[in-house]
Motif scaffolding. Structure first.
Motif, mmCIF file in Angstrom:
data_model
loop_
_atom_site.group_PDB
_atom_site.id
_atom_site.type_symbol
_atom_site.label_atom_id
_atom_site.label_comp_id
_atom_site.label_asym_id
_atom_site.label_seq_id
_atom_site.Cartn_x
_atom_site.Cartn_y
_atom_site.Cartn_z
ATOM 1 N N LEU A 39 0.816 -1.213 0.000
ATOM 2 C CA LEU A 39 0.000 0.000 0.000
ATOM 3 C C LEU A 39 0.850 1.264 0.000
ATOM 4 O O LEU A 39 0.379 2.329 -0.409
ATOM 5 N N ARG A 40 2.096 1.160 0.475
ATOM 6 C CA ARG A 40 3.001 2.322 0.389
ATOM 7 C C ARG A 40 3.497 2.537 -1.035
ATOM 8 O O ARG A 40 3.907 3.644 -1.399
ATOM 9 N N ASP A 41 3.487 1.486 -1.832
ATOM 10 C CA ASP A 41 3.846 1.599 -3.241
ATOM 11 C C ASP A 41 2.743 2.373 -3.962
ATOM 12 O O ASP A 41 1.560 2.080 -3.815
ATOM 13 N N ARG A 42 3.118 3.381 -4.739
ATOM 14 C CA ARG A 42 2.126 4.223 -5.402
ATOM 15 C C ARG A 42 1.223 3.401 -6.312
ATOM 16 O O ARG A 42 0.005 3.598 -6.336
ATOM 17 N N ARG A 43 1.809 2.454 -7.050
ATOM 18 C CA ARG A 43 1.000 1.623 -7.940
ATOM 19 C C ARG A 43 0.032 0.762 -7.151
ATOM 20 O O ARG A 43 -1.146 0.626 -7.515
ATOM 21 N N GLY A 44 0.515 0.184 -6.058
ATOM 22 C CA GLY A 44 -0.353 -0.649 -5.244
ATOM 23 C C GLY A 44 -1.488 0.140 -4.626
ATOM 24 O O GLY A 44 -2.631 -0.332 -4.555
ATOM 25 N N ALA A 45 -1.198 1.370 -4.172
ATOM 26 C CA ALA A 45 -2.240 2.195 -3.555
ATOM 27 C C ALA A 45 -3.302 2.582 -4.581
ATOM 28 O O ALA A 45 -4.511 2.509 -4.297
ATOM 29 N N ILE A 46 -2.870 2.988 -5.784
ATOM 30 C CA ILE A 46 -3.836 3.362 -6.824
ATOM 31 C C ILE A 46 -4.682 2.156 -7.212
ATOM 32 O O ILE A 46 -5.909 2.243 -7.349
ATOM 33 N N GLY A 47 -4.031 0.997 -7.394
ATOM 34 C CA GLY A 47 -4.762 -0.212 -7.751
ATOM 35 C C GLY A 47 -5.758 -0.606 -6.680
ATOM 36 O O GLY A 47 -6.896 -0.981 -6.986
ATOM 37 N N ALA A 48 -5.355 -0.517 -5.413
ATOM 38 C CA ALA A 48 -6.255 -0.885 -4.313
ATOM 39 C C ALA A 48 -7.462 0.045 -4.255
ATOM 40 O O ALA A 48 -8.586 -0.403 -4.014
ATOM 41 N N VAL A 49 -7.244 1.339 -4.486
ATOM 42 C CA VAL A 49 -8.369 2.292 -4.467
ATOM 43 C C VAL A 49 -9.343 1.995 -5.609
ATOM 44 O O VAL A 49 -10.577 1.968 -5.414
ATOM 45 N N LEU A 50 -8.816 1.757 -6.811
ATOM 46 C CA LEU A 50 -9.688 1.448 -7.951
ATOM 47 C C LEU A 50 -10.515 0.195 -7.690
ATOM 48 O O LEU A 50 -11.725 0.161 -7.936
ATOM 49 N N LEU A 51 -9.860 -0.834 -7.166
ATOM 50 C CA LEU A 51 -10.571 -2.088 -6.929
ATOM 51 C C LEU A 51 -11.584 -1.946 -5.807
ATOM 52 O O LEU A 51 -12.656 -2.562 -5.851
ATOM 53 N N ALA A 52 -11.255 -1.151 -4.798
ATOM 54 C CA ALA A 52 -12.217 -0.917 -3.715
ATOM 55 C C ALA A 52 -13.469 -0.230 -4.250
ATOM 56 O O ALA A 52 -14.600 -0.590 -3.888
ATOM 57 N N VAL A 53 -13.283 0.759 -5.128
ATOM 58 C CA VAL A 53 -14.421 1.482 -5.693
ATOM 59 C C VAL A 53 -15.312 0.550 -6.507
ATOM 60 O O VAL A 53 -16.545 0.520 -6.342
ATOM 61 N N PHE A 54 -14.707 -0.254 -7.390
ATOM 62 C CA PHE A 54 -15.509 -1.123 -8.255
ATOM 63 C C PHE A 54 -16.098 -2.303 -7.493
ATOM 64 O O PHE A 54 -17.180 -2.798 -7.843
ATOM 65 N N THR A 55 -15.405 -2.774 -6.459
ATOM 66 C CA THR A 55 -15.970 -3.846 -5.643
ATOM 67 C C THR A 55 -17.193 -3.348 -4.878
ATOM 68 O O THR A 55 -18.228 -4.026 -4.813
ATOM 69 N N LEU A 56 -17.101 -2.142 -4.310
ATOM 70 C CA LEU A 56 -18.259 -1.560 -3.636
ATOM 71 C C LEU A 56 -19.392 -1.298 -4.626
ATOM 72 O O LEU A 56 -20.572 -1.491 -4.305
ATOM 73 N N MET A 57 -19.040 -0.865 -5.836
ATOM 74 C CA MET A 57 -20.053 -0.646 -6.866
ATOM 75 C C MET A 57 -20.803 -1.944 -7.155
ATOM 76 O O MET A 57 -22.046 -1.946 -7.268
ATOM 77 N N ALA A 58 -20.077 -3.048 -7.263
ATOM 78 C CA ALA A 58 -20.715 -4.331 -7.541
ATOM 79 C C ALA A 58 -21.577 -4.800 -6.374
ATOM 80 O O ALA A 58 -22.698 -5.295 -6.571
ATOM 81 N N LEU A 59 -21.072 -4.636 -5.151
ATOM 82 C CA LEU A 59 -21.805 -5.112 -3.980
ATOM 83 C C LEU A 59 -23.069 -4.298 -3.716
ATOM 84 O O LEU A 59 -24.098 -4.836 -3.300
ATOM 85 N N LEU A 60 -22.991 -2.992 -3.971
ATOM 86 C CA LEU A 60 -24.110 -2.099 -3.663
ATOM 87 C C LEU A 60 -24.978 -1.790 -4.879
ATOM 88 O O LEU A 60 -25.880 -0.949 -4.793
ATOM 89 N N ALA A 61 -24.716 -2.461 -6.006
ATOM 90 C CA ALA A 61 -25.428 -2.158 -7.245
ATOM 91 C C ALA A 61 -26.950 -2.216 -7.111
ATOM 92 O O ALA A 61 -27.648 -1.319 -7.619
ATOM 93 N N PRO A 62 -27.525 -3.234 -6.449
ATOM 94 C CA PRO A 62 -29.004 -3.266 -6.364
ATOM 95 C C PRO A 62 -29.594 -2.043 -5.659
ATOM 96 O O PRO A 62 -30.740 -1.680 -5.928
ATOM 97 N N TRP A 63 -28.840 -1.424 -4.768
ATOM 98 C CA TRP A 63 -29.342 -0.255 -4.036
ATOM 99 C C TRP A 63 -28.950 1.063 -4.715
ATOM 100 O O TRP A 63 -29.652 2.063 -4.576
ATOM 101 N N LEU A 64 -27.835 1.059 -5.454
ATOM 102 C CA LEU A 64 -27.391 2.281 -6.115
ATOM 103 C C LEU A 64 -28.084 2.512 -7.453
ATOM 104 O O LEU A 64 -28.202 3.650 -7.906
ATOM 105 N N ALA A 65 -28.503 1.436 -8.103
ATOM 106 C CA ALA A 65 -29.112 1.563 -9.430
ATOM 107 C C ALA A 65 -30.409 2.379 -9.348
ATOM 108 O O ALA A 65 -31.280 2.085 -8.523
ATOM 109 N N PRO A 66 -30.561 3.412 -10.187
ATOM 110 C CA PRO A 66 -31.776 4.238 -10.138
ATOM 111 C C PRO A 66 -33.049 3.462 -10.458
ATOM 112 O O PRO A 66 -34.129 3.798 -9.979
#
Length: 320
Positions: A39-66
């Motif tokens: 996570l101290r590695d810049r590439r690892g931190a950016i990758g972890a943030v992107l994956l966290a965003v898309f994983t949350l998007m997938a998990l919360l999709a039924p509630w986020l979808a308009p």
């Protein structure tokens, strides 16, 4: 001549259990330190943030979808519209909200990526450990099988397999999505197996493995407590990178019409956008949103995977 007494044998076993316990504690500390380093590695931190965003998007999709794109009330006369206040990404050829489809499509894309990588990692790790640790005819037979899978062209083989198995998907829990998971996972384990085998050949000559054998640990116990924990960092790094390949392969198969027509996926959205002529109609959200989603997910997994590889491979750290 030395004769082992029951007391001596019990003492050896107690010593072995103590040493193995200390090893597990040390591995947990090293794992925590490795996570912090990644996570101290810049590439690892950016990758972890992107994956966290898309994983949350997938998990919360039924509630986020308009809206529910499959519901009867989701069809409107506004077809292939561009982004607006009512529909942030526009609508498709049936007047359905594209943002809802994008969010729900993230579920299938991430599900196939993670699950196919898990299937591939389990098979590759099992085959690699068996070949490297047992050696002999086991190694020779598994190496031939491994080499055969390595030379198979991934995309044409998966297209063929998905086409042949697609007609039998009705009996599976996730329909054609289950077929994609099995096909991508079953044809992608050879690279993991080759890496694990090479590491096991080195590990089984190490002093701590030989010490466990001398202290009376059986083969399966040595594999479970000494070999497997030490190859897991390599397996994890390879699995993270393979998720990116699985996402690309799933998107390709869905774009070619081999995905589940009853479920939303980003590759399927791209296929529908092309068939509907979205690009010429000005509905740029129809093709840009899923394409950007695929790109960012693959980028996130690739960055995180390379950061983990840099951590577990000293040669890569020296090159930085």
């Amino acid at each position: 001549m030395n004769v082992s007494t029951p007391a001596a044998t019990a003492e050896h076993r107690a010593t072995a259990r103590r040493l193995l316990g200390e090893g597990r504690g040390g591995r947990r500390e090293r794992a925590a330190a490795a996570v912090r380093a990644v996570l101290r590695d810049r590439r690892g931190a950016i990758g972890a943030v992107l994956l966290a965003v898309f994983t949350l998007m997938a998990l919360l999709a039924p509630w986020l979808a308009p809206q529910d794109p499959k519901a009867a009330g989701s069809f409107s006369p506004d077809i292939l519209d561009g982004p607006s206040g009512a529909h942030w990404l526009g609508t498709d050829e049936n007047g359905r909200d594209l943002l809802s489809q994008l969010l729900l499509g993230a579920q299938d894309t991430m599900l196939v990526g993670f699950t196919a990588a898990l299937v591939s990692s389990v098979i590759g790790t099992t085959v690699g450990i068996a070949a490297g640790y047992f050696g002999g005819w086991t190694d020779r037979v598994l190496n031939v099988l491994n080499d055969w899978f390595l030379v198979l062209p991934m995309i044409p083989v998966t297209v063929l397999a998905a086409s042949l198995l697609g007609n039998r998907a009705a009996d599976l829990p996730l329909g054609r999505t289950s077929v994609l998971i099995l096909v991508i996972g079953l044809f992608g384990w050879a690279g993991t197996s080759r890496i694990v085998r090479a590491e096991v050949l080195s590990l089984k000559r190490r002093a701590f493995v030989e010490r466990s054998v001398v202290l009376g640990a059986g083969r399966l116990r040595v594999i479970r407590t000494q070999i497997l924990p030490n190859v897991m960092p390599l397996v994890l790094a390879n699995a993270v990178v393979y998720v990116a390949l699985a996402v690309l392969t799933e998107s390709t198969l869905s774009y070619l019409g081999l995905g589940d027509p009853d479920r939303f996926s980003w590759g399927g959205m791209l296929q529908a956008a092309q068939d509907a002529g979205a690009m010429s109609s000005g509905a740029w959200g129809y093709f840009l949103a899923p394409g950007l989603g695929i790109t960012l997910v693959v980028l996130g997994f690739s960055l995180l995977g390379h950061a983990i590889e840099t951590r577990v491979d000293p040669r890569l750290r020296e090159q930085r």
